[in-house]
Design an enzyme around this catalytic site. Sequence first.
Site, short mmCIF file in Angstrom:
data_model
loop_
_atom_site.label_atom_id
_atom_site.label_comp_id
_atom_site.label_asym_id
_atom_site.label_seq_id
_atom_site.Cartn_x
_atom_site.Cartn_y
_atom_site.Cartn_z
N TYR A 176 3.17 6.77 1.46
CA TYR A 176 4.65 7.29 0.95
C TYR A 176 3.44 8.17 -0.29
O TYR A 176 4.76 8.84 -1.36
CB TYR A 176 5.16 5.88 -0.14
CG TYR A 176 5.86 4.47 1.20
CD1 TYR A 176 7.05 5.35 2.32
CD2 TYR A 176 5.42 3.92 1.10
CE1 TYR A 176 7.33 4.40 3.03
CE2 TYR A 176 5.62 2.71 2.39
CZ TYR A 176 6.60 3.05 2.94
OH TYR A 176 6.95 2.49 3.93
N PRO B 181 0.44 -1.62 0.21
CA PRO B 181 -0.01 -0.32 0.01
C PRO B 181 0.32 0.95 -0.20
O PRO B 181 2.14 1.47 0.58
CB PRO B 181 -0.92 0.21 1.25
CG PRO B 181 -0.93 -1.71 1.67
CD PRO B 181 -0.07 -2.32 0.61
N CYS B 182 0.19 2.11 -0.51
CA CYS B 182 0.91 3.40 -1.18
C CYS B 182 0.71 4.69 -0.34
O CYS B 182 1.29 5.76 -0.28
CB CYS B 182 1.14 3.82 -2.50
SG CYS B 182 0.23 3.88 -3.24
N ASN B 183 -0.75 4.02 0.60
CA ASN B 183 -0.60 5.51 0.60
C ASN B 183 0.08 6.40 1.71
O ASN B 183 0.23 7.92 1.43
CB ASN B 183 -1.65 4.96 1.88
CG ASN B 183 -2.95 4.31 1.41
OD1 ASN B 183 -2.69 3.39 1.18
ND2 ASN B 183 -4.20 4.27 1.60
#
Length: 384
Positions: free
Chosen positions: A87, A83-85
């Site tokens: 970053y 999950p990129c939330n």
Amino acid sequence: MEFKKGELFCGPGGLSLGAQRPLIVSNTGEEFKVTHEWANDIDENTLETFKRNISKKNIIPGDVREIDLTSLPDIDALAFGFPCNDYSIVGETKGMDGEYGPLYSYGVKVIELQNPDWFIAENVGGLQSANEGQAFLKILEDMENAGKYGYNLTPHLYKFEEYGIPQARHRIIIVGIRKDKSLEFKVPKPTHVGRSSWKTSKQAIENPPINEDAFNHDFTRHNSKVVEMLAHIPQGGNAWSDEIPEHLRLNVKGAKLSNIYKRLHPDLPAYTVTGSGGGGTHMYHYDNCRALTNRERARLQTFPDDFEFIGGKESVRKQIGMAVPPDAAEIIIEAILKTFAEIEYDWIEPKWKGRVAELLEKKKKKATKSTLEHQIEAELISKQ
């Protein structure tokens, strides 16, 4: 050789769709391909989409922090678009300090348990600057040292418009090959360099035309004020365009995000398709005064029209935005298979070749914090 692939955070199946396409035959006649073995995701609709389009085999629902990683079927390859939330530059960029930042470690745990021949990990470009660069180095260090053998890493910032994807989507992709394989993955050379060779949003959406009864091709009903405002926004412009009359302008204080009511430009790739955000972030047509349909967004993500997303309109929008474009996944997976088949292909130097290994080595030698931060800032956090 058949690489049985497991995938954490699988999403609707963009990476898996791209991975199952290439079939590489070595000079000795050996076939190299990727097959699905298991997949995990936390979202119920997303998994239904995966089952509808990719495979129903070994679908593992739930939070990765709660599943039994030791019970996963054996694999030869691992994919995890963690999950990129925390970053993404659109947000608070908490990095390792956020709720989602440490989730990459579950991919590392699977590597520790299974020692796959190779893995591929994907995240947003903002990963390189999270926690002043420390998060990126920590992730690379953990991946390099994972498992019984360790991994040779090739991290690179891919600009997907340079590979024929009709979208300016920039993602860090880390390919790791087990060190005992004595193979080096090389970044495939871009095929569409320069504005004149890019695939445009108009080409993606209109060539060929989308059938009216295509899956997920529902139109959004806008109120009259939104339609009138969109009529004043030029192609490629957004809600802050000077052409918008005063009475139609948004009353927003503080930061003005550039993708609010932003219209596509027909002669350029789309801006990044996202899966989150409220009104005004749904991507807007270059000619028509409306948001894109989910099928049009899926076209920009290179999903074929017969790929059916399951769930309500907002759920589908999220699935599409969070996915890896299948065409991009195919290019990278094909290069991995060619590496194992020892077939040459055109390549370029990765963004961080040599410098990552050097910085990791200095970190191991306990370089002073000030020196390390200076090196990280100089070498890894350059603005794209």
